[in-house]
Design a protein around this motif. Structure first.
Motif, PDB file in Angstrom:
ATOM      1  N   ARG A  60     -60.725 -34.127   4.414  1.00 13.66           N
ATOM      2  CA  ARG A  60     -59.397 -33.756   3.894  1.00 13.66           C
ATOM      3  C   ARG A  60     -58.353 -34.716   4.467  1.00 13.66           C
ATOM      4  O   ARG A  60     -57.832 -34.490   5.554  1.00 13.66           O
ATOM      5  N   ARG A 116     -53.160 -35.120   1.365  1.00  9.76           N
ATOM      6  CA  ARG A 116     -53.907 -34.914   0.113  1.00  9.76           C
ATOM      7  C   ARG A 116     -54.857 -33.710   0.248  1.00  9.76           C
ATOM      8  O   ARG A 116     -55.917 -33.679  -0.364  1.00  9.76           O
ATOM      9  N   GLU A 117     -54.443 -32.735   1.050  1.00 11.54           N
ATOM     10  CA  GLU A 117     -55.294 -31.584   1.300  1.00 11.54           C
ATOM     11  C   GLU A 117     -55.606 -30.800   0.030  1.00 11.54           C
ATOM     12  O   GLU A 117     -56.764 -30.435  -0.216  1.00 11.54           O
ATOM     13  N   GLU A 118     -54.571 -30.534  -0.777  1.00 16.86           N
ATOM     14  CA  GLU A 118     -54.786 -29.747  -1.992  1.00 16.86           C
ATOM     15  C   GLU A 118     -55.689 -30.484  -2.981  1.00 16.86           C
ATOM     16  O   GLU A 118     -56.536 -29.878  -3.645  1.00 16.86           O
ATOM     17  N   GLU A 119     -55.526 -31.789  -3.061  1.00 17.00           N
ATOM     18  CA  GLU A 119     -56.351 -32.591  -3.975  1.00 17.00           C
ATOM     19  C   GLU A 119     -57.821 -32.575  -3.544  1.00 17.00           C
ATOM     20  O   GLU A 119     -58.730 -32.451  -4.377  1.00 17.00           O
ATOM     21  N   SER A 120     -58.046 -32.700  -2.232  1.00 11.76           N
ATOM     22  CA  SER A 120     -59.422 -32.699  -1.735  1.00 11.76           C
ATOM     23  C   SER A 120     -60.058 -31.318  -1.865  1.00 11.76           C
ATOM     24  O   SER A 120     -61.249 -31.199  -2.167  1.00 11.76           O
TER      25      SER A 120
END
Length: 314
Positions: free
Chosen positions: A187, A191-195
């Motif tokens: 993660r 870009r946590e939400e994307e991952s």
């Protein structure tokens, strides 16, 4: 600071825990030696000299005295086969199972260099008995002799052997290989939400093991591409290691004359195999988001990255 974290096995609940303990005198001396490794330096200890001499142990408690003897220690066959597994190629040995295979009948009176607690030995013997590695009188069973040949956790060994009987050994070998690395998804900051969204695309309802199998199969279909891994936030080096482990396990299967058979899309068979090996970790739903271990009654919670998390069970 004078403290460190050590992994300690609790035989009462059958789990490892990372606990904070005071360092030993040998550990303190090693830490102070680092101050002058590349140049002159000083080490400042945040405790008194009296505390150092009277409260700290001379040496750290040996690992064999604080580990699960059913699953731990450097397994000699891991060296023989050259396996590149994180859990399996550690400075540990599945002490109880290995000693039994070498003909040691009375483990409680065996002369260890650093004798482990008796509770740990008895708990390890019980775990191996419920897995079917021991018979009712404590001798190595036929299944146990087969399990010894695999340089892995006894539960994983049984998982592979049961899969051979159930006709899904090809898929189970992939799952076992995927479990040999700590984590395949990453993660990146910002870009946590994307991952997280990318990881959810591979999740199989109600099974983290089958989710790992799905990831490997998709990677294989893409020609083991590194670009594909980067697109879905997957560690390419970890997947390469998984592939190496998988090929080495196939060699062991060939040497043991065990068939590698695929079950196709009948993944319920794989679920049955997993239950046959990890039934001691079964838990039942107690309340919203809370489980209890079916054997010990230990409270459990789902990890946010689990495929079960957020499906109505939490």
């Amino acid at each position: 600071g004078g403290y460190c974290k050590l992994k300690v096995f609790n035989p009462r609940i059958g789990m490892d825990a990372l606990q904070v303990f005071p360092i030993s005198q040998a550990n303190a001396n090693q830490r102070s030696g680092r101050a002058g490794r590349t140049g002159p330096g000083q080490a400042w200890r945040m405790y008194t000299e009296n505390c150092y001499r009277s409260e700290l142990l001379a040496t750290t408690v040996p690992e064999i005295q604080r580990t699960n003897l059913a699953t731990a220690a450097p397994h000699l066959r891991a060296v023989r086969y050259g396996l590149q597994l994180k859990q399996w190629y550690q400075r540990r040995v599945r002490v109880v199972l290995l000693l039994k295979s070498l003909g040691v009948s009375d483990l409680l009176s065996f002369h260890f260099m650093d004798p482990p607690p008796q509770d740990n030995i008895l708990t390890s013997m019980y775990q191996l008995w419920v897995l079917g590695a021991f018979d009712n009188v404590g001798n190595l069973s036929t299944l146990g002799r087969q399990m010894v040949e695999f340089p892995m956790d006894p539960a994983m060994s049984k998982l592979v052997l049961v899969a051979c009987e159930m006709g899904c050994s090809e898929e189970v070998l992939v799952i076992v290989s995927m479990l040999s690395v700590p984590a395949i998804f990453y993660r990146p900051k910002g870009r946590e939400e994307e991952s997280d969204a990318a990881r959810e695309k591979f999740q199989v309802p109600e099974s983290d093991h089958l989710s790992l199998l799905h990831v490997y199969q998709q990677w294989k279909n893409k020609g083991y591409s590194s670009t594909w891994c980067n697109t879905y936030f997957i560690h390419y080096k970890a997947m390469k290691k998984v592939r190496e482990v998988h090929s080495q396990l196939l060699e062991i299967m060939e040497k043991q004359r065990l068939d590698v058979v695929s079950c196709g899309n009948k993944w319920d068979i794989i679920r049955k195999c997993i239950c046959s090996a990890y039934f001691h970790q079964a838990a039942r739903l107690k309340g919203i988001g809370e489980y209890v271990n079916a054997r010990t009654g230990m409270p459990c919670h789902l990890h946010p990255t689990s495929a079960l998390y957020g499906m109505g069970y939490s």
